[in-house]
Design a protein around this motif. Sequence first.
Motif, PDB file in Angstrom:
ATOM      1  N   THR A   1       0.820  -1.215   0.000  1.00 30.16           N
ATOM      2  CA  THR A   1       0.000   0.000   0.000  1.00 30.16           C
ATOM      3  C   THR A   1       0.853   1.264   0.000  1.00 30.16           C
ATOM      4  OG1 THR A   1      -1.783  -1.139   1.179  1.00 30.16           O
ATOM      5  CG2 THR A   1      -1.793   1.278   1.215  1.00 30.16           C
ATOM      6  N   GLY A   2       1.893   1.280   0.827  1.00 28.12           N
ATOM      7  CA  GLY A   2       2.769   2.446   0.895  1.00 28.12           C
ATOM      8  C   GLY A   2       3.473   2.724  -0.418  1.00 28.12           C
ATOM      9  N   TRP A   3       3.820   1.658  -1.118  1.00 23.76           N
ATOM     10  CA  TRP A   3       4.486   1.819  -2.402  1.00 23.76           C
ATOM     11  C   TRP A   3       3.547   2.383  -3.467  1.00 23.76           C
ATOM     12  CZ3 TRP A   3       9.219   2.329  -3.834  1.00 23.76           C
ATOM     13  CH2 TRP A   3      10.259   1.751  -3.086  1.00 23.76           C
ATOM     14  N   VAL A   4       2.285   2.003  -3.411  1.00 23.65           N
ATOM     15  CA  VAL A   4       1.307   2.479  -4.392  1.00 23.65           C
ATOM     16  C   VAL A   4       1.269   4.003  -4.416  1.00 23.65           C
ATOM     17  CG1 VAL A   4      -1.140   2.565  -4.972  1.00 23.65           C
ATOM     18  CG2 VAL A   4      -0.102   0.403  -4.267  1.00 23.65           C
ATOM     19  N   GLU A   5       1.391   4.614  -3.247  1.00 22.99           N
ATOM     20  CA  GLU A   5       1.332   6.068  -3.139  1.00 22.99           C
ATOM     21  C   GLU A   5       2.583   6.745  -3.696  1.00 22.99           C
ATOM     22  OE1 GLU A   5       0.753   6.709   0.970  1.00 22.99           O
ATOM     23  OE2 GLU A   5      -1.276   5.855   1.019  1.00 22.99           O
ATOM     24  N   ARG A   6       3.655   5.972  -3.919  1.00 22.48           N
ATOM     25  CA  ARG A   6       4.905   6.560  -4.411  1.00 22.48           C
ATOM     26  C   ARG A   6       5.054   6.448  -5.933  1.00 22.48           C
ATOM     27  NH1 ARG A   6       4.945   7.691   0.362  1.00 22.48           N
ATOM     28  NH2 ARG A   6       6.763   7.945   1.696  1.00 22.48           N
ATOM     29  N   LEU A   7       4.215   5.655  -6.573  1.00 25.84           N
ATOM     30  CA  LEU A   7       4.407   5.369  -7.995  1.00 25.84           C
ATOM     31  C   LEU A   7       4.284   6.608  -8.885  1.00 25.84           C
ATOM     32  CD1 LEU A   7       2.486   1.976  -8.275  1.00 25.84           C
ATOM     33  CD2 LEU A   7       4.955   2.343  -8.005  1.00 25.84           C
ATOM     34  N   HIS A   8       3.143   7.270  -8.862  1.00 28.97           N
ATOM     35  CA  HIS A   8       2.906   8.396  -9.762  1.00 28.97           C
ATOM     36  C   HIS A   8       3.771   9.616  -9.441  1.00 28.97           C
ATOM     37  CE1 HIS A   8      -0.167   6.281 -11.909  1.00 28.97           C
ATOM     38  NE2 HIS A   8      -0.921   6.110 -10.830  1.00 28.97           N
ATOM     39  N   PRO A   9       3.945   9.993  -8.167  1.00 32.67           N
ATOM     40  CA  PRO A   9       4.761  11.174  -7.872  1.00 32.67           C
ATOM     41  C   PRO A   9       6.203  11.062  -8.363  1.00 32.67           C
ATOM     42  CG  PRO A   9       3.435  10.583  -5.975  1.00 32.67           C
ATOM     43  CD  PRO A   9       3.295   9.464  -6.955  1.00 32.67           C
ATOM     44  N   PHE A  10       6.731   9.819  -8.424  1.00 33.72           N
ATOM     45  CA  PHE A  10       8.121   9.639  -8.821  1.00 33.72           C
ATOM     46  C   PHE A  10       8.271   8.903 -10.152  1.00 33.72           C
ATOM     47  CE2 PHE A  10       8.153   9.990  -4.167  1.00 33.72           C
ATOM     48  CZ  PHE A  10       8.980  11.113  -4.042  1.00 33.72           C
ATOM     49  N   ALA A  11       7.190   8.863 -10.919  1.00 32.91           N
ATOM     50  CA  ALA A  11       7.209   8.274 -12.266  1.00 32.91           C
ATOM     51  C   ALA A  11       7.790   6.863 -12.271  1.00 32.91           C
ATOM     52  CB  ALA A  11       8.001   9.168 -13.222  1.00 32.91           C
ATOM     53  N   ILE A  12       7.325   6.041 -11.332  1.00 33.24           N
ATOM     54  CA  ILE A  12       7.784   4.659 -11.221  1.00 33.24           C
ATOM     55  C   ILE A  12       6.752   3.729 -11.855  1.00 33.24           C
ATOM     56  CG2 ILE A  12       8.410   2.813  -9.629  1.00 33.24           C
ATOM     57  CD1 ILE A  12       9.227   4.994  -7.634  1.00 33.24           C
ATOM     58  N   ARG A  13       7.225   2.814 -12.658  1.00 32.67           N
ATOM     59  CA  ARG A  13       6.326   1.886 -13.356  1.00 32.67           C
ATOM     60  C   ARG A  13       6.145   0.616 -12.531  1.00 32.67           C
ATOM     61  NH1 ARG A  13       7.815  -0.972 -19.138  1.00 32.67           N
ATOM     62  NH2 ARG A  13       5.973  -2.309 -19.318  1.00 32.67           N
ATOM     63  N   PRO A  14       4.905   0.277 -12.156  1.00 30.89           N
ATOM     64  CA  PRO A  14       4.671  -0.947 -11.390  1.00 30.89           C
ATOM     65  C   PRO A  14       4.753  -2.176 -12.295  1.00 30.89           C
ATOM     66  CG  PRO A  14       2.594   0.130 -11.849  1.00 30.89           C
ATOM     67  CD  PRO A  14       3.665   1.049 -12.386  1.00 30.89           C
TER      68      PRO A  14
END
Length: 253
Positions: free
Chosen positions: A48-61
Amino acid sequence: MQQTRIALLIDCDNVSHNAVEGVLEELAKYGMVNVRHAHGDWKSEHLTGWVERLHPFAIRPMQQFAYTKGKNATDAAMIIDAMDLLYSKNIDAFALMTSDSDFTPLAHRLRESGLPVYGFGEKKTPSPFVQACTSFIYVENLMGSPDDEKAIAERPKKKTRNELRGDTSLVRLLRTAADQTADDDGWSNLSNVGDYIRNNSSFSAVNYGYQKLGDLIRVSELFEIDMRFDGTAMFIRPIRKQTAQAVPELTMC
Protein backbone atom coordinates in the motif's frame (compact mmCIF):
# COMPACT_ATOMS: atom_id res chain seq x y z
CA MET A 1 28.20 14.69 -23.39
CA GLN A 2 25.50 12.06 -22.91
CA GLN A 3 24.36 11.39 -19.37
CA THR A 4 24.76 7.94 -17.84
CA ARG A 5 21.49 6.03 -18.26
CA ILE A 6 20.51 4.23 -15.06
CA ALA A 7 17.88 1.53 -14.55
CA LEU A 8 16.39 1.46 -11.05
CA LEU A 9 14.81 -1.89 -10.16
CA ILE A 10 12.94 -2.06 -6.87
CA ASP A 11 12.09 -5.18 -4.88
CA CYS A 12 9.07 -3.76 -3.08
CA ASP A 13 8.76 -6.83 -0.85
CA ASN A 14 12.10 -6.17 0.83
CA VAL A 15 12.71 -2.44 1.15
CA SER A 16 10.83 0.54 2.59
CA HIS A 17 8.96 2.95 0.34
CA ASN A 18 10.00 5.84 2.59
CA ALA A 19 13.49 5.92 1.04
CA VAL A 20 12.64 6.11 -2.67
CA GLU A 21 12.89 9.91 -2.86
CA GLY A 22 16.33 9.85 -1.24
CA VAL A 23 17.44 7.03 -3.56
CA LEU A 24 16.44 9.01 -6.66
CA GLU A 25 18.23 12.10 -5.34
CA GLU A 26 21.38 10.05 -4.74
CA LEU A 27 21.26 8.48 -8.20
CA ALA A 28 20.92 11.93 -9.77
CA LYS A 29 24.60 12.41 -8.85
CA TYR A 30 25.55 9.62 -11.25
CA GLY A 31 23.23 10.16 -14.19
CA MET A 32 19.63 10.01 -15.40
CA VAL A 33 17.29 7.36 -14.00
CA ASN A 34 15.32 6.77 -17.19
CA VAL A 35 14.07 3.30 -16.19
CA ARG A 36 12.17 2.98 -12.90
CA HIS A 37 10.53 -0.41 -12.31
CA ALA A 38 8.90 -1.46 -9.03
CA HIS A 39 8.34 -5.22 -8.72
CA GLY A 40 5.74 -6.85 -6.50
CA ASP A 41 2.24 -8.25 -6.18
CA TRP A 42 0.20 -5.06 -6.35
CA LYS A 43 -2.90 -6.86 -5.05
CA SER A 44 -1.12 -7.28 -1.71
CA GLU A 45 -1.95 -4.86 1.14
CA HIS A 46 1.73 -5.04 2.05
CA LEU A 47 2.51 -2.72 -0.86
CA THR A 48 0.00 0.00 0.00
CA GLY A 49 2.77 2.45 0.89
CA TRP A 50 4.49 1.82 -2.40
CA VAL A 51 1.31 2.48 -4.39
CA GLU A 52 1.33 6.07 -3.14
CA ARG A 53 4.90 6.56 -4.41
CA LEU A 54 4.41 5.37 -8.00
CA HIS A 55 2.91 8.40 -9.76
CA PRO A 56 4.76 11.17 -7.87
CA PHE A 57 8.12 9.64 -8.82
CA ALA A 58 7.21 8.27 -12.27
CA ILE A 59 7.78 4.66 -11.22
CA ARG A 60 6.33 1.89 -13.36
CA PRO A 61 4.67 -0.95 -11.39
CA MET A 62 5.62 -4.43 -12.58
CA GLN A 63 2.94 -6.89 -11.53
CA GLN A 64 4.03 -10.32 -10.32
CA PHE A 65 1.40 -12.65 -8.87
CA ALA A 66 2.37 -14.90 -5.97
CA TYR A 67 1.49 -18.20 -7.61
CA THR A 68 2.79 -20.33 -4.73
CA LYS A 69 3.01 -19.54 -1.04
CA GLY A 70 6.51 -19.43 0.37
CA LYS A 71 8.06 -18.77 -3.06
CA ASN A 72 9.22 -15.29 -4.00
CA ALA A 73 8.17 -14.87 -7.62
CA THR A 74 9.16 -11.20 -7.44
CA ASP A 75 12.85 -12.13 -7.34
CA ALA A 76 12.68 -14.14 -10.54
CA ALA A 77 10.68 -11.46 -12.37
CA MET A 78 13.12 -8.75 -11.32
CA ILE A 79 16.13 -10.79 -12.45
CA ILE A 80 14.52 -11.41 -15.86
CA ASP A 81 13.77 -7.69 -16.13
CA ALA A 82 17.41 -6.84 -15.36
CA MET A 83 18.75 -9.27 -17.97
CA ASP A 84 16.33 -7.96 -20.62
CA LEU A 85 17.55 -4.42 -19.92
CA LEU A 86 21.17 -5.56 -19.98
CA TYR A 87 20.84 -7.18 -23.41
CA SER A 88 18.98 -4.15 -24.77
CA LYS A 89 22.27 -2.21 -24.42
CA ASN A 90 20.28 0.93 -23.63
CA ILE A 91 21.45 1.06 -20.01
CA ASP A 92 24.82 2.25 -18.65
CA ALA A 93 24.32 1.37 -14.97
CA PHE A 94 21.93 -0.45 -12.66
CA ALA A 95 20.51 0.44 -9.26
CA LEU A 96 19.04 -2.41 -7.22
CA MET A 97 16.83 -1.38 -4.32
CA THR A 98 16.46 -4.45 -2.14
CA SER A 99 17.57 -5.98 1.16
CA ASP A 100 17.55 -9.53 -0.24
CA SER A 101 20.86 -11.39 -0.65
CA ASP A 102 19.27 -13.52 -3.39
CA PHE A 103 20.22 -10.73 -5.80
CA THR A 104 23.95 -11.22 -5.14
CA PRO A 105 24.48 -13.35 -8.32
CA LEU A 106 22.63 -10.73 -10.35
CA ALA A 107 24.91 -7.97 -9.07
CA HIS A 108 27.96 -10.08 -9.97
CA ARG A 109 26.60 -10.75 -13.45
CA LEU A 110 25.88 -7.10 -14.17
CA ARG A 111 29.33 -6.05 -13.01
CA GLU A 112 30.92 -8.76 -15.15
CA SER A 113 29.29 -7.00 -18.09
CA GLY A 114 31.16 -3.85 -17.15
CA LEU A 115 28.24 -1.92 -15.67
CA PRO A 116 28.21 -0.24 -12.24
CA VAL A 117 25.68 -1.58 -9.74
CA TYR A 118 24.44 0.82 -7.08
CA GLY A 119 22.82 -1.01 -4.17
CA PHE A 120 20.24 0.38 -1.76
CA GLY A 121 18.88 -1.65 1.13
CA GLU A 122 18.09 -1.68 4.82
CA LYS A 123 20.75 -2.31 7.46
CA LYS A 124 19.59 -5.91 7.70
CA THR A 125 20.94 -6.53 4.17
CA PRO A 126 23.36 -9.50 4.23
CA SER A 127 27.02 -8.72 3.56
CA PRO A 128 27.37 -10.79 0.34
CA PHE A 129 24.94 -8.53 -1.53
CA VAL A 130 26.44 -5.37 -0.03
CA GLN A 131 29.92 -6.37 -1.19
CA ALA A 132 28.70 -7.44 -4.63
CA CYS A 133 27.59 -3.89 -5.46
CA THR A 134 29.85 -1.17 -6.82
CA SER A 135 28.62 1.00 -3.98
CA PHE A 136 25.97 0.34 -1.36
CA ILE A 137 23.97 2.81 0.71
CA TYR A 138 21.76 1.91 3.65
CA VAL A 139 18.34 3.43 2.99
CA GLU A 140 17.95 4.48 6.61
CA ASN A 141 20.44 7.23 5.73
CA LEU A 142 18.14 8.49 2.95
CA MET A 143 14.70 8.34 4.53
CA GLY A 144 12.38 11.26 5.08
CA SER A 145 11.99 14.75 3.72
CA PRO A 146 13.26 18.03 5.24
CA ASP A 147 9.83 18.44 6.87
CA ASP A 148 9.88 14.96 8.42
CA GLU A 149 11.38 15.66 11.84
CA LYS A 150 11.12 12.05 12.99
CA ALA A 151 12.98 10.74 9.95
CA ILE A 152 15.69 13.39 10.35
CA ALA A 153 16.13 12.48 14.01
CA GLU A 154 16.60 8.82 13.10
CA ARG A 155 19.24 9.50 10.45
CA PRO A 156 22.78 8.57 11.53
CA LYS A 157 24.81 11.61 12.52
CA LYS A 158 28.09 12.42 10.85
CA LYS A 159 30.92 10.31 12.18
CA THR A 160 33.42 12.35 14.16
CA ARG A 161 37.14 12.51 13.52
CA ASN A 162 37.84 9.95 16.24
CA GLU A 163 35.07 7.62 15.05
CA LEU A 164 36.42 7.70 11.49
CA ARG A 165 40.00 7.12 12.61
CA GLY A 166 38.85 4.33 14.93
CA ASP A 167 37.30 2.40 12.00
CA THR A 168 40.32 0.31 11.01
CA SER A 169 38.69 -1.07 7.85
CA LEU A 170 37.86 2.44 6.64
CA VAL A 171 41.33 3.78 7.42
CA ARG A 172 42.96 0.84 5.62
CA LEU A 173 40.72 1.34 2.57
CA LEU A 174 41.42 5.08 2.33
CA ARG A 175 45.18 4.73 2.78
CA THR A 176 45.43 1.85 0.33
CA ALA A 177 43.46 3.80 -2.27
CA ALA A 178 45.72 6.83 -1.81
CA ASP A 179 48.90 4.74 -2.01
CA GLN A 180 47.76 2.89 -5.13
CA THR A 181 46.85 6.09 -7.00
CA ALA A 182 49.75 8.28 -5.84
CA ASP A 183 52.12 10.07 -8.22
CA ASP A 184 55.88 10.03 -7.76
CA ASP A 185 55.58 12.91 -5.30
CA GLY A 186 53.14 10.95 -3.11
CA TRP A 187 50.07 13.06 -3.94
CA SER A 188 46.83 11.47 -5.20
CA ASN A 189 44.01 13.11 -7.13
CA LEU A 190 40.84 12.52 -5.09
CA SER A 191 38.99 11.62 -8.29
CA ASN A 192 41.40 8.71 -8.85
CA VAL A 193 41.11 7.71 -5.19
CA GLY A 194 37.33 7.57 -5.55
CA ASP A 195 37.59 5.45 -8.70
CA TYR A 196 39.92 3.00 -6.94
CA ILE A 197 37.54 2.69 -3.98
CA ARG A 198 34.52 2.10 -6.23
CA ASN A 199 36.38 -0.62 -8.10
CA ASN A 200 37.46 -2.43 -4.94
CA SER A 201 34.69 -2.01 -2.37
CA SER A 202 31.03 -1.10 -1.81
CA PHE A 203 32.03 2.00 0.21
CA SER A 204 29.80 5.08 0.25
CA ALA A 205 30.51 8.24 2.24
CA VAL A 206 26.74 8.56 2.83
CA ASN A 207 26.86 5.64 5.26
CA TYR A 208 29.18 7.72 7.44
CA GLY A 209 26.94 10.79 7.30
CA TYR A 210 28.77 12.64 4.50
CA GLN A 211 27.53 13.47 1.01
CA LYS A 212 31.01 13.57 -0.52
CA LEU A 213 34.22 11.59 -0.08
CA GLY A 214 36.15 14.85 0.14
CA ASP A 215 34.13 15.97 3.18
CA LEU A 216 34.87 12.69 4.95
CA ILE A 217 38.58 13.00 4.08
CA ARG A 218 38.75 16.50 5.56
CA VAL A 219 37.14 15.48 8.85
CA SER A 220 39.30 12.36 9.25
CA GLU A 221 42.52 14.43 9.24
CA LEU A 222 44.37 11.38 7.92
CA PHE A 223 45.70 13.23 4.88
CA GLU A 224 47.40 16.42 3.83
CA ILE A 225 45.15 18.30 1.41
CA ASP A 226 46.19 20.43 -1.55
CA MET A 227 43.54 22.18 -3.64
CA ARG A 228 44.76 22.66 -7.23
CA PHE A 229 43.51 24.05 -10.54
CA ASP A 230 41.87 27.09 -8.95
CA GLY A 231 40.40 24.99 -6.16
CA THR A 232 38.51 22.60 -8.43
CA ALA A 233 40.62 19.50 -7.75
CA MET A 234 41.58 18.02 -4.39
CA PHE A 235 44.86 16.17 -4.01
CA ILE A 236 45.67 14.21 -0.85
CA ARG A 237 48.73 12.64 0.73
CA PRO A 238 48.75 10.40 3.83
CA ILE A 239 50.06 11.99 7.00
CA ARG A 240 52.84 9.74 8.17
CA LYS A 241 53.83 9.50 11.81
CA GLN A 242 56.98 11.41 12.55
CA THR A 243 59.85 9.18 13.52
CA ALA A 244 62.01 10.28 16.38
CA GLN A 245 65.43 11.61 15.36
CA ALA A 246 68.23 9.27 16.16
CA VAL A 247 70.37 10.32 19.12
CA PRO A 248 74.08 10.45 18.22
CA GLU A 249 76.16 7.84 19.96
CA LEU A 250 78.64 9.12 22.53
CA THR A 251 82.24 8.24 21.91
CA MET A 252 84.63 7.58 24.72
CA CYS A 253 87.77 9.68 24.84
